[in-house]
Motif scaffolding. Structure first.
Motif, PDB file in Angstrom:
ATOM      1  N   GLU A 122       1.104  -1.209  -0.132  1.00 17.05           N
ATOM      2  CA  GLU A 122       0.070  -0.155  -0.109  1.00 17.05           C
ATOM      3  C   GLU A 122       0.860   0.933   0.207  1.00 17.05           C
ATOM      4  O   GLU A 122       0.464   1.790  -0.828  1.00 17.05           O
ATOM      5  N   ARG A 123       1.395   1.132   0.836  1.00 21.00           N
ATOM      6  CA  ARG A 123       2.772   2.565   0.755  1.00 21.00           C
ATOM      7  C   ARG A 123       3.400   2.779  -0.617  1.00 21.00           C
ATOM      8  O   ARG A 123       3.446   3.692  -0.724  1.00 21.00           O
ATOM      9  N   SER A 124       3.643   1.262  -1.020  1.00 21.03           N
ATOM     10  CA  SER A 124       4.524   1.970  -2.676  1.00 21.03           C
ATOM     11  C   SER A 124       3.543   1.972  -3.843  1.00 21.03           C
ATOM     12  O   SER A 124       3.549   2.715  -4.468  1.00 21.03           O
ATOM     13  N   THR A 125       2.605   1.707  -3.762  1.00 17.96           N
ATOM     14  CA  THR A 125       1.490   2.066  -4.970  1.00 17.96           C
ATOM     15  C   THR A 125       0.746   3.589  -4.668  1.00 17.96           C
ATOM     16  O   THR A 125       0.755   4.648  -4.937  1.00 17.96           O
ATOM     17  N   ASP A 126       0.406   3.878  -2.927  1.00 13.90           N
ATOM     18  CA  ASP A 126       0.452   5.473  -2.524  1.00 13.90           C
ATOM     19  C   ASP A 126       1.329   5.953  -3.464  1.00 13.90           C
ATOM     20  O   ASP A 126       1.562   7.742  -3.809  1.00 13.90           O
ATOM     21  N   ALA A 127       2.697   5.555  -2.969  1.00 12.88           N
ATOM     22  CA  ALA A 127       3.600   6.847  -3.363  1.00 12.88           C
ATOM     23  C   ALA A 127       3.848   7.005  -4.462  1.00 12.88           C
ATOM     24  O   ALA A 127       4.025   7.926  -5.358  1.00 12.88           O
ATOM     25  N   GLN A 128       3.270   5.830  -5.946  1.00 17.68           N
ATOM     26  CA  GLN A 128       4.265   5.658  -7.539  1.00 17.68           C
ATOM     27  C   GLN A 128       2.019   6.559  -7.621  1.00 17.68           C
ATOM     28  O   GLN A 128       2.906   7.529  -8.704  1.00 17.68           O
ATOM     29  N   ARG A 129       1.803   6.935  -7.306  1.00 20.42           N
ATOM     30  CA  ARG A 129       0.410   7.216  -7.344  1.00 20.42           C
ATOM     31  C   ARG A 129       0.549   8.974  -6.669  1.00 20.42           C
ATOM     32  O   ARG A 129       0.083   9.957  -8.079  1.00 20.42           O
ATOM     33  N   ARG A 130       1.089   9.179  -5.905  1.00 21.11           N
ATOM     34  CA  ARG A 130       1.531  10.853  -5.037  1.00 21.11           C
ATOM     35  C   ARG A 130       2.162  10.870  -6.894  1.00 21.11           C
ATOM     36  O   ARG A 130       2.356  12.468  -6.905  1.00 21.11           O
ATOM     37  N   PHE A 131       2.945   9.902  -6.675  1.00 19.99           N
ATOM     38  CA  PHE A 131       4.548  11.023  -7.440  1.00 19.99           C
ATOM     39  C   PHE A 131       3.700  10.749  -8.798  1.00 19.99           C
ATOM     40  O   PHE A 131       3.957  12.455  -9.748  1.00 19.99           O
ATOM     41  N   ALA A 132       3.224  10.075  -9.173  1.00 21.99           N
ATOM     42  CA  ALA A 132       2.502  10.355 -11.075  1.00 21.99           C
ATOM     43  C   ALA A 132       1.746  11.623 -10.961  1.00 21.99           C
ATOM     44  O   ALA A 132       1.973  12.793 -11.842  1.00 21.99           O
TER      45      ALA A 132
END
Length: 339
Positions: A122-132
């Motif tokens: 979840e942390r990795s997915t959230d980080a990717q979404r925030r970056f995009a």
């Protein structure tokens, strides 16, 4: 045990049959009667013993099956919980956890390990979404500034530079659409937080105001979801149908209910499409023509955004090539009760 009893009774009857009796015919008759009685008794005892054994075995079998089923249920219930959670998880509900309670045994250790893995994912997915999302926002500002500078600085140009100006403006527009598509894609793949009753027919009418030549058949199709995302879904389907149409210019939009869900279907004419090519059209940056950089008509994100919005709403999407060319795309979303 029954065989041992049968053997023991056989020996007893045999011994009883050989026992000395009074001499004479009457003694022999009495001996025969006693012997026959012993045989009958042996048969009755063995028959009763076999019947009792069968009843006991049947009862024990039933009891053992029920007891085994109950014990297996208690032992396997935590595994069922882990399995159901793993099957239910997607990018839209990574926040769910097993949170198993009980003694610190192997099953609880397995559940806790699974929860830890979900935390990291979840942390990795959230980080990717925030970056995009952040990268898209940061890129939109300089693009808008570049476009304004191009329009102001190149307002009046010699004839030989007009084509270069138009190409620069078209490239800027394409990059702007690409950024907007990335923002929409990032938002569509997020957890659905704004769910409210919507009617696909109403949203389709709003979209079709810009396409007066489309053939429409709009019946009520109630579902629950994010109105902005669902309207974007329909708009992308219609825009894609318009963009890849041919000289026939046929577009048909239908809404209604079926198979326990709200359905919207968009059809268009166009070039022939092979069945094996259809799934790839829903991947990001994929176009029917196959190019990724030369086309300025779109960013190749339209149908991938449709797929992401459908996924986050718990729906299904089906695309079928039309006879004679073109594509028919059907999106089915859960009805209002189950959404």
């Amino acid at each position: 045990m029954n065989l041992l009893l049968s053997s023991a009774l056989g020996v007893s009857v045999s011994v009883s049959g050989r026992a000395p009796q009074a001499p004479g015919a009457q003694g022999e008759v009495d001996q025969e009667v006693v012997f026959q009685g012993d045989l009958q008794l042996q048969y009755e005892v063995l028959r009763y013993q076999w019947v009792a054994t069968a009843v006991i075995i049947a009862a024990l079998t039933v009891v053992s099956v029920i007891l085994g089923w109950w014990l297996a249920g208690r032992v396997l219930r935590p595994i069922h919980s882990v399995t159901s959670t793993a099957r239910r998880l997607s990018l839209s509900n990574l926040h769910e956890r097993i949170a198993m309670q009980g003694p610190d045994d192997e099953l609880k250790e397995l559940a806790d390990t699974f929860d830890d893995m979900l935390d990291r994912l979840e942390r990795s997915t959230d980080a990717q979404r925030r970056f995009a999302a952040n990268a898209s926002h940061e890129l939109k500002t300089p693009l808008a500034l570049d476009r304004a500078l191009l329009q102001v600085a190149f307002g009046e140009l010699p004839e030989e530079l007009l084509e270069a100006r138009d190409e620069l403006l078209a490239s800027n527009s394409r990059q702007h659409r690409l950024i907007d598509g990335l923002l929409m894609l990032a938002a569509a793949e997020h957890t659905l937080t704004n769910a409210e009753p919507v009617d696909l027919a109403d949203l389709a009418r709003r979209v079709l105001c810009e396409y007066p030549g489309a053939t429409v058949d709009l019946s009520p199709a109630l579902t629950s979801g994010d109105p902005v995302l669902v309207e974007r879904l329909i708009a992308n389907l219609v825009e894609n149908a318009e963009k890849y149409n041919d000289q026939r210019r046929f577009i048909a939009v239908r809404t209604g209910t079926g198979d326990g869900g709200a359905v919207v279907t968009v059809e268009n004419t166009g070039q022939e499409i092979a069945h094996e090519v259809v799934p790839s059209l829903f991947e990001p940056f994929r176009r029917l023509t196959g190019d990724r950089t030369e086309s300025v008509s779109g960013a190749g994100l339209g149908l991938s955004i449709v797929a992401a919005i459908t996924r986050v709403h718990g729906g299904t999407i089906d695309a079928v090539p039309r006879t004679g060319g073109g594509l028919a795309v059907t999106v089915r979303l859960p009805d209002r009760g189950s959404a």
